[in-house]
Design a protein around this motif. Sequence first.
Motif, PDB file in Angstrom:
ATOM      1  N   MET A  25     -26.351  25.591  25.409  1.00 10.18           N
ATOM      2  CA  MET A  25     -25.120  24.833  25.237  1.00 10.18           C
ATOM      3  C   MET A  25     -25.444  23.354  25.044  1.00 10.18           C
ATOM      4  O   MET A  25     -26.467  22.867  25.536  1.00 10.18           O
ATOM      5  N   GLY A  26     -24.568  22.661  24.369  1.00  9.77           N
ATOM      6  CA  GLY A  26     -24.785  21.246  24.134  1.00  9.77           C
ATOM      7  C   GLY A  26     -23.488  20.460  24.193  1.00  9.77           C
ATOM      8  O   GLY A  26     -22.395  21.015  24.099  1.00  9.77           O
ATOM      9  N   TRP A  27     -23.652  19.158  24.380  1.00  5.26           N
ATOM     10  CA  TRP A  27     -22.535  18.214  24.282  1.00  5.26           C
ATOM     11  C   TRP A  27     -22.872  17.204  23.180  1.00  5.26           C
ATOM     12  O   TRP A  27     -23.991  16.690  23.122  1.00  5.26           O
ATOM     13  N   PHE A  28     -21.885  16.935  22.353  1.00  6.51           N
ATOM     14  CA  PHE A  28     -22.002  15.944  21.294  1.00  6.51           C
ATOM     15  C   PHE A  28     -20.800  15.019  21.388  1.00  6.51           C
ATOM     16  O   PHE A  28     -19.819  15.331  22.061  1.00  6.51           O
ATOM     17  N   ARG A  29     -20.874  13.892  20.689  1.00 11.60           N
ATOM     18  CA  ARG A  29     -19.730  12.987  20.673  1.00 11.60           C
ATOM     19  C   ARG A  29     -19.592  12.344  19.303  1.00 11.60           C
ATOM     20  O   ARG A  29     -20.565  12.254  18.551  1.00 11.60           O
TER      21      ARG A  29
ATOM     22  N   SER B 287     -17.480   9.003  17.367  1.00 16.46           N
ATOM     23  CA  SER B 287     -16.603   7.841  17.356  1.00 16.46           C
ATOM     24  C   SER B 287     -16.041   7.674  15.954  1.00 16.46           C
ATOM     25  O   SER B 287     -16.655   8.130  14.986  1.00 16.46           O
ATOM     26  N   PRO B 288     -14.916   6.969  15.823  1.00  8.78           N
ATOM     27  CA  PRO B 288     -14.330   6.777  14.492  1.00  8.78           C
ATOM     28  C   PRO B 288     -15.320   6.122  13.533  1.00  8.78           C
ATOM     29  O   PRO B 288     -15.971   5.135  13.875  1.00  8.78           O
ATOM     30  N   GLY B 289     -15.464   6.721  12.361  1.00  7.79           N
ATOM     31  CA  GLY B 289     -16.340   6.165  11.354  1.00  7.79           C
ATOM     32  C   GLY B 289     -17.803   6.481  11.535  1.00  7.79           C
ATOM     33  O   GLY B 289     -18.637   6.044  10.732  1.00  7.79           O
ATOM     34  N   LYS B 290     -18.123   7.233  12.559  1.00  7.56           N
ATOM     35  CA  LYS B 290     -19.527   7.577  12.820  1.00  7.56           C
ATOM     36  C   LYS B 290     -19.724   9.088  12.755  1.00  7.56           C
ATOM     37  O   LYS B 290     -18.789   9.864  12.913  1.00  7.56           O
ATOM     38  N   GLU B 291     -20.975   9.477  12.560  1.00  6.01           N
ATOM     39  CA  GLU B 291     -21.295  10.895  12.560  1.00  6.01           C
ATOM     40  C   GLU B 291     -21.332  11.425  13.992  1.00  6.01           C
ATOM     41  O   GLU B 291     -21.557  10.674  14.945  1.00  6.01           O
ATOM     42  N   ARG B 292     -21.134  12.722  14.099  1.00  7.59           N
ATOM     43  CA  ARG B 292     -21.230  13.356  15.413  1.00  7.59           C
ATOM     44  C   ARG B 292     -22.677  13.267  15.886  1.00  7.59           C
ATOM     45  O   ARG B 292     -23.614  13.581  15.129  1.00  7.59           O
ATOM     46  N   GLU B 293     -22.862  12.836  17.143  1.00 10.15           N
ATOM     47  CA  GLU B 293     -24.211  12.631  17.641  1.00 10.15           C
ATOM     48  C   GLU B 293     -24.472  13.439  18.905  1.00 10.15           C
ATOM     49  O   GLU B 293     -23.567  13.735  19.698  1.00 10.15           O
ATOM     50  N   PHE B 294     -25.727  13.773  19.059  1.00 11.46           N
ATOM     51  CA  PHE B 294     -26.184  14.537  20.221  1.00 11.46           C
ATOM     52  C   PHE B 294     -26.067  13.715  21.489  1.00 11.46           C
ATOM     53  O   PHE B 294     -26.388  12.524  21.517  1.00 11.46           O
ATOM     54  N   VAL B 295     -25.624  14.364  22.576  1.00 11.60           N
ATOM     55  CA  VAL B 295     -25.549  13.718  23.879  1.00 11.60           C
ATOM     56  C   VAL B 295     -26.489  14.413  24.874  1.00 11.60           C
ATOM     57  O   VAL B 295     -27.332  13.773  25.490  1.00 11.60           O
ATOM     58  N   ALA B 296     -26.322  15.731  25.015  1.00 13.58           N
ATOM     59  CA  ALA B 296     -27.121  16.466  26.002  1.00 13.58           C
ATOM     60  C   ALA B 296     -27.115  17.947  25.647  1.00 13.58           C
ATOM     61  O   ALA B 296     -26.200  18.429  24.975  1.00 13.58           O
ATOM     62  N   ALA B 297     -28.141  18.656  26.113  1.00 16.30           N
ATOM     63  CA  ALA B 297     -28.230  20.093  25.884  1.00 16.30           C
ATOM     64  C   ALA B 297     -28.903  20.761  27.066  1.00 16.30           C
ATOM     65  O   ALA B 297     -29.668  20.116  27.805  1.00 16.30           O
ATOM     66  N   ILE B 298     -28.624  22.044  27.222  1.00 16.98           N
ATOM     67  CA  ILE B 298     -29.181  22.800  28.339  1.00 16.98           C
ATOM     68  C   ILE B 298     -29.530  24.195  27.856  1.00 16.98           C
ATOM     69  O   ILE B 298     -28.790  24.800  27.068  1.00 16.98           O
ATOM     70  N   THR B 299     -30.659  24.712  28.295  1.00 17.89           N
ATOM     71  CA  THR B 299     -31.076  26.051  27.900  1.00 17.89           C
ATOM     72  C   THR B 299     -30.193  27.114  28.539  1.00 17.89           C
ATOM     73  O   THR B 299     -29.425  26.842  29.463  1.00 17.89           O
ATOM     74  N   TRP B 300     -30.342  28.355  28.045  1.00 20.16           N
ATOM     75  CA  TRP B 300     -29.465  29.426  28.510  1.00 20.16           C
ATOM     76  C   TRP B 300     -29.585  29.661  30.009  1.00 20.16           C
ATOM     77  O   TRP B 300     -28.611  30.011  30.680  1.00 20.16           O
ATOM     78  N   SER B 301     -30.772  29.437  30.558  1.00 19.87           N
ATOM     79  CA  SER B 301     -30.977  29.658  31.987  1.00 19.87           C
ATOM     80  C   SER B 301     -30.625  28.445  32.829  1.00 19.87           C
ATOM     81  O   SER B 301     -30.530  28.536  34.056  1.00 19.87           O
TER      82      SER B 301
ATOM     83  N   ALA C  42     -32.581  24.957  23.271  1.00 20.09           N
ATOM     84  CA  ALA C  42     -31.427  24.062  23.292  1.00 20.09           C
ATOM     85  C   ALA C  42     -31.620  23.020  22.205  1.00 20.09           C
ATOM     86  O   ALA C  42     -32.452  22.129  22.330  1.00 20.09           O
ATOM     87  N   GLY C  43     -30.846  23.136  21.139  1.00 21.05           N
ATOM     88  CA  GLY C  43     -31.025  22.263  19.990  1.00 21.05           C
ATOM     89  C   GLY C  43     -30.494  20.862  20.224  1.00 21.05           C
ATOM     90  O   GLY C  43     -29.639  20.629  21.090  1.00 21.05           O
ATOM     91  N   LEU C  44     -30.986  19.944  19.402  1.00 22.58           N
ATOM     92  CA  LEU C  44     -30.581  18.547  19.506  1.00 22.58           C
ATOM     93  C   LEU C  44     -29.772  18.096  18.294  1.00 22.58           C
ATOM     94  O   LEU C  44     -29.438  16.910  18.183  1.00 22.58           O
ATOM     95  N   THR C  45     -29.486  19.004  17.387  1.00 21.88           N
ATOM     96  CA  THR C  45     -28.734  18.649  16.187  1.00 21.88           C
ATOM     97  C   THR C  45     -27.521  19.558  16.048  1.00 21.88           C
ATOM     98  O   THR C  45     -27.503  20.691  16.540  1.00 21.88           O
ATOM     99  N   THR C  46     -26.511  19.072  15.319  1.00 21.99           N
ATOM    100  CA  THR C  46     -25.275  19.841  15.184  1.00 21.99           C
ATOM    101  C   THR C  46     -25.500  21.175  14.472  1.00 21.99           C
ATOM    102  O   THR C  46     -24.833  22.158  14.789  1.00 21.99           O
ATOM    103  N   ARG C  47     -26.450  21.221  13.555  1.00 24.77           N
ATOM    104  CA  ARG C  47     -26.632  22.446  12.774  1.00 24.77           C
ATOM    105  C   ARG C  47     -27.241  23.585  13.593  1.00 24.77           C
ATOM    106  O   ARG C  47     -27.276  24.732  13.129  1.00 24.77           O
ATOM    107  N   GLU C  48     -27.688  23.285  14.809  1.00 31.43           N
ATOM    108  CA  GLU C  48     -28.271  24.320  15.659  1.00 31.43           C
ATOM    109  C   GLU C  48     -27.226  24.990  16.539  1.00 31.43           C
ATOM    110  O   GLU C  48     -27.569  25.831  17.375  1.00 31.43           O
TER     111      GLU C  48
END
Length: 126
Positions: free
Chosen positions: A34-38, A40-54, A106-112
């Motif tokens: 699972m991951g969290w991204f964020r 902001s207006p005018g910006k691309e979605r960026e990686f915040v944090a990720a955690i493995t399945w376990s 746990a990926g660090l990019t949106t495409r994952e």
Amino acid sequence: QVQLVESGGGLVQAGGSLRLSCVASGRTFGRYAMGWFRQSPGKEREFVAAITWSGGSTYYADSVKGRFTISRDNAKNTVYLQMNSLKPEDTAVYYCAAAGSPFGKAGLTTREYDYWGQGTQVTVSS
């Protein structure tokens, strides 16, 4: 069908804290990173944090390292993002994301990530 529902966003003063939650449904939650991204207006979605399945490994963007903590409770089908020492630059819509393949990294990019929540607004005032 996988569904992700975020909650916990809001308005907070700089230096304050918030905890975001994301409840997943539609498949066996505990098998997927699972991951969290964020975004902001005018910006691309960026990686915040990720955690493995376990939950055994976590990853953070440099901008939040030491301030944010990602965790998961597989019994509750929920992933959390504890945000401390918030800054105005943390203001964004925060999205929860789920990987499409079980037991993967746990990926660090949106495409994952294949599944996304609707987002929850976090606003930090100065």
